[in-house]
Write an enzyme that holds these catalytic residues in place. Structure first.
Site: not given
Ligand code: 7PJ
Length: 406
Positions: A377, A341
């Site tokens: 994640r 990020k």
């Molecule tokens: C997240 C997500 C996160 C959850 C994305 C990226 C943007 N779902 N989907 N948590 N981020 N639960 O992967 O940079 O932080 S999309």
């Protein structure tokens, strides 16, 4: 009203010291309960709580209860910092439970001190035993515009290959996303999003036994992917976008992850603002949690996520990561996504998305050692598993030598 855990002695640290005294396991456990201290911030409480609960007690009797530091009466009446041993908190909770006027404080304190056990999540035949280690969710993007591996997996077949590779690398769950939520991105029509993810879910179900999550905020997409065998719906609006979604997840017996965001992706990074970022994230997540439970999703099938980068400045992101433990007071396992990020780019002198692996691992290890995240994640599963193997092992280290017992 909210009770927020500021700090607390870790029971396993006390156990280490007590074992060194060669006391029996039973007395160690009992002493840990009696001696463990905690500091709890109460916000938005009633100004009268203290007088209602501890009115006629003299100094000696007051010592039986946690120390009570009240907020400034003119503008923080009802806020307080409570500090004491677990035993003192238990006495206060018992007292507060006696009257309906103070019952809310009893329940809030009880939740934050985790007097109830954290359950296990069963997903697609796998068990997630919270607290034993940090689990890894691998990101499988099927969006042509996703920033971090943008366009590398544009078609279903290569997304499935990528997901299978992440499963082999040790992903505990795979997160398939067909709508980019990067800052500034536009919504995708449901039909297009579904066309992108459905084949990938089917392909992954055929090729791996790893549970599958789908990153969507739309009930129509969720309905179809759950039919196709997805196990969890990951909603970046925390059930605040589509009112039909909680019922769809409940009816399918699915699990969900509810994430906090301030605003929608197109505009969320324009002017993020909070009076109290931790408190506001908790309020938002709790609203989603209630919607989920009212719809009939069992508590143990709900994960919560502070939404790093979603309507937050660098400072907001860092403060939330530092204070993850407060979010534990909501009583649910926490999932956190920091992988590649933008705040990591800022902290490392402007590195681009594909150059943020080391920074990502730094964040993953920091969270694991501080004990904040139950699931991370990430895009890079092999590397995250290695970093967590080390960080989790440090956190759970037992071998102090022969004098610490078995
Ligand atoms: C997240 C997500 C996160 C959850 C994305 C990226 C943007 N779902 N989907 N948590 N981020 N639960 O992967 O940079 O932080 S999309």
């Amino acid at each position: 009203m909210r009770a927020r855990l500021i700090s607390r002695d870790r029971p396993d640290d006390l156990m280490v010291a007590l074992r060194r005294l060669n006391l029996s396991v039973r007395s160690c456990q009992q002493l840990t309960r009696e001696l463990g201290h905690a500091q709890v911030l109460v916000t938005g409480g009633r100004p009268s709580y203290e007088e209602e609960l501890l009115p006629e007690y003299g100094t000696r009797e007051r010592e039986q209860f946690p120390t009570w530091v009240s907020g400034k009466a003119s503008d923080r009446a009802g806020d307080a910092l409570l500090s004491g041993s677990r035993k003192q908190f238990e006495r206060l909770i018992a007292l507060a439970r006696r009257s309906p006027r103070t019952d809310a404080l009893a329940r809030a304190l009880e939740a934050v001190l985790e007097l109830q056990v954290t359950p296990v999540l069963e997903l697609g035949g796998r068990r997630f035993e919270w607290g034993t280690r940090t689990y890894v969710m691998g990101v499988v993007n099927v969006t042509p515009d996703s920033f971090s591996d943008g366009g590398r997996f544009p078609d279903a077949a290569s997304a499935v290959e990528h997901g299978v590779a992440l499963a082999e690398a040790g992903a505990d769950i795979l997160d398939v996303g067909g709508e980019s939520t990067r800052p500034g991105s536009l919504p995708v029509p449901a039909e297009e999003e579904l066309a992108r993810v459905l084949q990938v879910v089917e392909g992954l179900r055929a090729r791996t036994s790893v549970p599958i999550s789908v990153d969507t905020m739309k009930a129509s997409v969720a309905t179809e992917v759950l039919k196709a065998g997805a196990h969890l719906i990951n909603d970046v609006t925390g059930f605040h976008f589509d009112p039909v979604l909680p019922g769809v997840v409940a009816a399918a017996g699915g699990a969900c992850c509810l994430m906090h965001t301030q605003g929608m992706p197109r505009t969320m990074q324009q002017t993020p603002h909070y009076e109290d970022v931790v408190g506001e994230v908790m309020d938002y997540l709790e609203e989603g949690l209630l919607l989920a439970m009212v719809a009939g999703i069992p508590r143990e099938r709900i994960l919560l996520d502070p939404g790093i980068g979603f309507g937050k400045t660098l400072e907001h992101n860092l403060f939330l990561l530092r204070r993850l433990e407060e979010l534990r007071g909501l009583g649910q396992p926490l999932l956190v996504g920091t992988s590649r990020k933008s705040f990591l780019g800022t902290l490392t002198g402007g590195r681009g998305p594909t150059e943020r692996l080391a920074a990502t691992l730094g964040s993953v290890a920091a969270m694991a050692v501080m004990g904040g995240a139950d699931v991370v994640r990430v895009h890079d599963v092999t590397e995250a598993r290695d970093a967590l193997a080390v960080a989790d092992a440090i956190r759970h280290a037992r071998g102090g030598g022969d004098l610490y017992g078995a």
